[in-house]
Motif scaffolding. Structure first.
Motif, PDB file in Angstrom:
ATOM      1  N   VAL A 111       0.849  -1.186   0.000  1.00  0.00           N
ATOM      2  CA  VAL A 111       0.000   0.000   0.000  1.00  0.00           C
ATOM      3  C   VAL A 111       0.888   1.242   0.000  1.00  0.00           C
ATOM      4  N   ASN A 112       0.589   2.144  -0.943  1.00  0.00           N
ATOM      5  CA  ASN A 112       1.370   3.361  -1.069  1.00  0.00           C
ATOM      6  C   ASN A 112       0.434   4.520  -1.386  1.00  0.00           C
ATOM      7  N   VAL A 113       0.547   5.594  -0.626  1.00  0.00           N
ATOM      8  CA  VAL A 113      -0.216   6.811  -0.896  1.00  0.00           C
ATOM      9  C   VAL A 113       0.710   7.766  -1.621  1.00  0.00           C
ATOM     10  N   GLY A 114       0.317   8.150  -2.840  1.00  0.00           N
ATOM     11  CA  GLY A 114       1.162   9.006  -3.664  1.00  0.00           C
ATOM     12  C   GLY A 114       0.587  10.392  -3.805  1.00  0.00           C
ATOM     13  N   SER A 115       0.990  11.055  -4.855  1.00  0.00           N
ATOM     14  CA  SER A 115       0.522  12.412  -5.112  1.00  0.00           C
ATOM     15  C   SER A 115      -0.898  12.374  -5.672  1.00  0.00           C
ATOM     16  N   SER A 116      -1.479  13.550  -5.850  1.00  0.00           N
ATOM     17  CA  SER A 116      -2.844  13.603  -6.372  1.00  0.00           C
ATOM     18  C   SER A 116      -2.838  13.418  -7.888  1.00  0.00           C
ATOM     19  N   LEU A 117      -3.974  13.004  -8.398  1.00  0.00           N
ATOM     20  CA  LEU A 117      -4.148  12.777  -9.820  1.00  0.00           C
ATOM     21  C   LEU A 117      -4.826  13.996 -10.429  1.00  0.00           C
ATOM     22  N   GLY A 118      -4.156  14.676 -11.326  1.00  0.00           N
ATOM     23  CA  GLY A 118      -4.732  15.860 -11.960  1.00  0.00           C
ATOM     24  C   GLY A 118      -5.037  16.940 -10.951  1.00  0.00           C
ATOM     25  N   CYS A 119      -6.269  17.451 -10.990  1.00  0.00           N
ATOM     26  CA  CYS A 119      -6.650  18.534 -10.080  1.00  0.00           C
ATOM     27  C   CYS A 119      -7.408  18.018  -8.853  1.00  0.00           C
ATOM     28  N   SER A 120      -7.394  16.714  -8.632  1.00  0.00           N
ATOM     29  CA  SER A 120      -8.077  16.135  -7.474  1.00  0.00           C
ATOM     30  C   SER A 120      -7.361  16.536  -6.182  1.00  0.00           C
ATOM     31  N   TYR A 121      -8.119  16.692  -5.125  1.00  0.00           N
ATOM     32  CA  TYR A 121      -7.532  17.005  -3.823  1.00  0.00           C
ATOM     33  C   TYR A 121      -7.302  15.745  -2.993  1.00  0.00           C
ATOM     34  N   HIS A 122      -7.598  14.574  -3.543  1.00  0.00           N
ATOM     35  CA  HIS A 122      -7.333  13.300  -2.878  1.00  0.00           C
ATOM     36  C   HIS A 122      -5.993  12.750  -3.356  1.00  0.00           C
ATOM     37  N   GLU A 123      -5.356  11.976  -2.514  1.00  0.00           N
ATOM     38  CA  GLU A 123      -4.106  11.335  -2.875  1.00  0.00           C
ATOM     39  C   GLU A 123      -4.403   9.995  -3.556  1.00  0.00           C
ATOM     40  N   ILE A 124      -3.525   9.565  -4.442  1.00  0.00           N
ATOM     41  CA  ILE A 124      -3.651   8.273  -5.113  1.00  0.00           C
ATOM     42  C   ILE A 124      -3.249   7.174  -4.136  1.00  0.00           C
ATOM     43  N   VAL A 125      -4.061   6.130  -4.058  1.00  0.00           N
ATOM     44  CA  VAL A 125      -3.753   4.969  -3.225  1.00  0.00           C
ATOM     45  C   VAL A 125      -3.468   3.796  -4.158  1.00  0.00           C
ATOM     46  N   GLU A 126      -2.236   3.292  -4.096  1.00  0.00           N
ATOM     47  CA  GLU A 126      -1.845   2.150  -4.903  1.00  0.00           C
ATOM     48  C   GLU A 126      -1.651   0.957  -3.989  1.00  0.00           C
ATOM     49  N   PHE A 127      -1.997  -0.236  -4.490  1.00  0.00           N
ATOM     50  CA  PHE A 127      -1.860  -1.447  -3.691  1.00  0.00           C
ATOM     51  C   PHE A 127      -1.826  -2.665  -4.601  1.00  0.00           C
ATOM     52  N   SER A 128      -1.374  -3.773  -4.066  1.00  0.00           N
ATOM     53  CA  SER A 128      -1.384  -5.021  -4.821  1.00  0.00           C
ATOM     54  C   SER A 128      -2.342  -5.990  -4.148  1.00  0.00           C
ATOM     55  N   ILE A 129      -2.888  -6.880  -4.951  1.00  0.00           N
ATOM     56  CA  ILE A 129      -3.767  -7.935  -4.448  1.00  0.00           C
ATOM     57  C   ILE A 129      -3.086  -9.260  -4.721  1.00  0.00           C
ATOM     58  N   GLY A 130      -3.017 -10.068  -3.721  1.00  0.00           N
ATOM     59  CA  GLY A 130      -2.412 -11.377  -3.949  1.00  0.00           C
ATOM     60  C   GLY A 130      -1.787 -11.873  -2.758  1.00  0.00           C
TER      61      GLY A 130
END
Length: 130
Positions: A111-130
Motif C-alpha cells: 500500500v502506497n499513498v502518492g501524489s494527487s491525480l490531476g486537479c483532485s484534492y485526494h491522494e492516489i492509493v496504490e496497492f497489490s492484491i495477492g
C-alpha cells in the motif's frame, strides 16, 4: 453505493471481488443502509477488496472512535462483516477518507499513498492484491 468489478489475474487467494465506492458526505440514512446490505452480501465472497472515498472524516482508525452516529453505524457494519481497514496514511488534508477494506488477512499489500491525480484534492492509493 458500490460498483463491483472483476479483476483478472493470478493470486494465491483464488477469486477476488473488487468493489469501488463513493459515499457523499451528506448521504441519506436509507442509502447507507442499502449499502450495508450490499456489503453484507459482498463480504460473503471468497475474498473481497473494497476501496473508495467514504467521507467519514470523524473516524479515528487508531482507536476505532467516532463523533457521529452515521460513522458509528459504518464501523459496526465493518466489524459485523469481518472487514479490516488496511490504509493507514491520510488521503486528504491529514484525514483518512479514502479507505481500503478487505476480508482476508494478507490479501492486500504494497500500500502506497502518492501524489494527487490531476486537479483532485485526494491522494492516489496504490496497492497489490495477492
Amino acid at each position: 453505493m458500490m460498483s463491483k468489478s472483476r479483476a483478472y489475474g493470478q493470486t494465491s487467494k483464488g477469486d477476488t471481488v473488487v468493489g469501488v465506492c463513493y459515499r457523499p458526505p451528506e448521504q441519506e440514512e436509507e442509502v447507507n443502509e442499502a449499502f450495508y446490505r450490499q456489503l453484507e452480501a459482498a463480504s460473503q465472497s471468497q475474498a473481497l477488496v473494497l476501496v473508495g472515498d467514504f467521507n467519514y472524516s470523524d473516524i479515528c482508525w487508531r482507536n476505532n472512535t467516532v463523533k457521529h452516529k452515521q460513522s458509528k453505524r459504518f464501523l459496526e457494519s465493518i466489524d459485523d462483516n469481518f472487514l479490516t481497514q488496511v490504509e493507514e496514511d491520510s488521503t486528504r488534508n491529514d484525514v483518512l477518507l479514502d479507505l481500503l477494506l478487505t476480508n482476508r488477512e494478507n490479501l492486500v499489500g504494497d500500500v502506497n499513498v502518492g501524489s494527487s491525480l490531476g486537479c483532485s484534492y485526494h491522494e492516489i492509493v496504490e496497492f497489490s492484491i495477492g
